[in-house]
Design a protein around this motif. Structure first.
Motif, short mmCIF file in Angstrom:
data_model
loop_
_atom_site.label_atom_id
_atom_site.label_comp_id
_atom_site.label_asym_id
_atom_site.label_seq_id
_atom_site.Cartn_x
_atom_site.Cartn_y
_atom_site.Cartn_z
N ALA A 118 1.25 -1.51 -0.21
CA ALA A 118 -0.32 0.11 -0.28
C ALA A 118 0.90 0.91 0.02
O ALA A 118 1.77 1.25 0.81
CB ALA A 118 -0.57 -0.60 1.01
N THR A 119 0.66 2.46 -0.80
CA THR A 119 1.30 2.66 -1.33
C THR A 119 1.04 4.75 -0.74
O THR A 119 -0.38 4.81 -0.93
CB THR A 119 1.75 3.51 -2.57
N ARG A 120 1.68 5.80 0.08
CA ARG A 120 0.84 6.83 0.19
C ARG A 120 1.75 7.75 -0.16
O ARG A 120 2.53 7.51 0.89
CB ARG A 120 0.93 7.00 1.84
N PHE A 121 1.97 8.92 -1.00
CA PHE A 121 2.49 10.08 -1.19
C PHE A 121 2.45 10.70 -0.03
O PHE A 121 1.71 10.98 -0.04
CB PHE A 121 1.87 10.99 -2.45
N THR A 122 3.83 11.61 0.16
CA THR A 122 3.10 12.75 1.56
C THR A 122 3.76 13.70 1.14
O THR A 122 4.12 14.85 1.93
CB THR A 122 4.55 11.39 2.77
N ASP A 123 4.98 13.78 -0.25
CA ASP A 123 5.51 15.71 0.24
C ASP A 123 5.99 15.73 -1.14
O ASP A 123 6.45 14.14 -2.08
CB ASP A 123 6.35 15.80 1.51
N LEU A 124 6.70 16.75 -2.47
CA LEU A 124 7.10 16.91 -2.92
C LEU A 124 7.63 18.42 -3.07
O LEU A 124 7.11 19.12 -2.94
CB LEU A 124 6.17 17.12 -4.42
N PHE A 137 12.10 17.21 -4.91
CA PHE A 137 12.01 15.94 -4.71
C PHE A 137 10.49 14.95 -3.97
O PHE A 137 10.17 15.84 -3.34
CB PHE A 137 13.02 16.16 -2.97
N ALA A 138 10.63 14.12 -4.46
CA ALA A 138 9.89 13.27 -3.99
C ALA A 138 9.61 12.56 -2.55
O ALA A 138 9.99 11.61 -3.05
CB ALA A 138 8.68 12.76 -5.46
N THR A 139 8.61 12.35 -2.23
CA THR A 139 8.77 11.14 -0.57
C THR A 139 7.54 10.37 -0.70
O THR A 139 6.23 10.77 -1.13
CB THR A 139 8.72 11.83 0.17
N TRP A 140 7.44 9.33 -0.61
CA TRP A 140 6.23 8.14 -0.32
C TRP A 140 7.01 7.63 0.41
O TRP A 140 8.19 7.17 0.85
CB TRP A 140 5.48 7.52 -1.79
N ASN A 141 5.35 6.82 1.39
CA ASN A 141 5.71 5.32 1.59
C ASN A 141 4.84 4.73 1.61
O ASN A 141 4.05 4.39 0.95
CB ASN A 141 4.99 6.39 3.40
N ILE A 142 5.76 3.32 2.10
CA ILE A 142 4.94 2.00 1.17
C ILE A 142 4.78 1.07 2.65
O ILE A 142 5.82 1.00 3.61
CB ILE A 142 5.97 1.20 0.53
N THR A 143 3.56 -0.03 2.58
CA THR A 143 3.73 -0.51 3.70
C THR A 143 3.31 -1.97 3.21
O THR A 143 2.40 -1.66 2.56
CB THR A 143 2.38 -0.23 4.49
N MET A 155 8.19 1.15 4.32
CA MET A 155 9.20 1.73 3.74
C MET A 155 9.29 3.25 3.54
O MET A 155 8.35 3.63 2.43
CB MET A 155 10.16 0.63 2.12
N LEU A 156 9.69 4.29 3.16
CA LEU A 156 10.39 5.85 3.37
C LEU A 156 10.93 5.41 1.59
O LEU A 156 13.02 5.04 2.19
CB LEU A 156 10.60 6.52 4.48
N PHE A 157 10.59 5.93 1.40
CA PHE A 157 11.79 6.60 -0.07
C PHE A 157 11.25 7.55 -0.57
O PHE A 157 9.96 7.91 -0.99
CB PHE A 157 11.24 5.32 -1.26
#
Length: 315
Positions: A118-124, A137-143, A155-157
């Motif tokens: 499951a992916t959650r986009f968090t910041d640009l 810089f694009a940041t997202w989290n995967i659970t 994972m924070l990517f």
């Protein structure tokens, strides 16, 4: 409003929408956690710990492996990241480089369990001016979840999507008493007090390997502390410049500034006992094989950067 301002506003609006989507569940992994894949992973990573296969557990760092699409076609589910990456590409920010990857493990995954990401986009963040170019810089989290919705890993990517430097328009050559200078190579390695000695060596045609000044332990990539005795005193030794191909990938996509795909990126095992990453050149891709003997060659990329690469050598 300039074109750049308009692109920025569109990217910020899209980023806000993707953040508002929250966590978006993908499709379940094509295959459950299985012994053959664990065995291949352990062999590739050089991990001889028997606990995984003996107890039917997967190494925690394999979390991302189970839900990778690979070359198969079919539905994989669209994540909030996909539209963001497409928009950045359309805005001219076609270069990409990973900058952060932080993983958290809640428990071991067991053979037979099937994961869903499951992916959650968090910041640009941006636009930012970097050594590679202006970008975001694009940041997202995967659970990763198992069947009963239990989270097992996160994972924070973060990636930098940048606009590659444009080539200057050609114009008639003007006579000059100074020697001509080549266009700077668009990708440059990060150089600091730990790595400067290595790049100084490549300019001299030397393959330098960092060593501990106290216990003599060799290490690569270079670092500030000896992994064996924890000493901060360091020096270097000269490698023979030969090795064997330990593993490799053929890079096709995404485009890499300054490089023409496809090309081979290999992990080369040196007789000194360390491994180094570099391109395998002067060899047809279909003839590249694990275990092939290699020797180092030095390629001048511009007036300042010399990269060590690897070409077939005698056994």
């Amino acid at each position: 409003m300039t074109r750049e301002d308009r692109i920025h506003e569109e990217l910020r609006e899209l980023a806000a929408k993707q953040v508002a989507l929250g966590e978006v569940r993908g499709v379940p992994a094509a295959d459950p956690v299985n012994v053959p894949m664990i065995r291949h992973w352990l062999a590739a990573m050089g991990d001889a710990n028997p606990v995984y296969l003996d107890q039917g557990l997967a190494p925690p760092a394999m979390a991302q492996v189970w839900t990778m699409q690979g070359l198969r076609t079919g539905a994989r589910g669209r994540s909030p990241v996909d539209d963001m990456m497409t928009a950045l590409d359309a805005g001219g920010y076609t270069g990409v480089v990973a900058t952060n990857c932080e993983q958290t493990y809640h428990r071991y995954v067991r053979v037979g369990e099937r994961l869903t990401a499951a992916t959650r986009f968090t910041d640009l963040a941006g636009p930012k001016r970097t050594a590679l170019g202006v970008g975001y810089f694009a940041t997202w989290n995967i659970t990763w979840y198992v069947e009963d919705d239990e989270p097992v890993a996160e994972m924070l990517f973060r990636v930098l999507k940048f606009r590659p430097a444009e080539r200057p328009a050609e114009r008639p050559a003007e006579p000059s008493p100074e020697p001509s200078r080549r266009e700077p190579y668009p990708l440059r390695p990060a150089t600091n007090q730990d790595t400067a000695f290595f790049w100084e060596g490549t300019k001299r045609g030397e393959l330098r390997i960092q060593s501990c000044a106290d216990c003599g332990e060799l290490r690569h990539p270079p670092g500030p502390l000896c992994p064996r005795c924890r000493s901060a005193d360091r020096t270097h030794t000269l490698a023979t410049g030969t090795g064997t191909l330990y593993s490799y990938v053929v890079h096709h996509h995404p485009p890499v500034p300054g490089r023409e795909a496809p090309f081979v990126v290999g992990v080369v095992e040196l007789p000194e006992g360390v491994r180094i990453v570099g391109n395998v050149v002067d060899c047809p891709i279909e003839e590249v094989t694990i275990g092939m003997p290699l020797r180092v060659t030095y390629r001048s990329m511009d007036d300042r950067l010399v990269l060590p690469m690897w070409t077939p050598g005698e056994a």
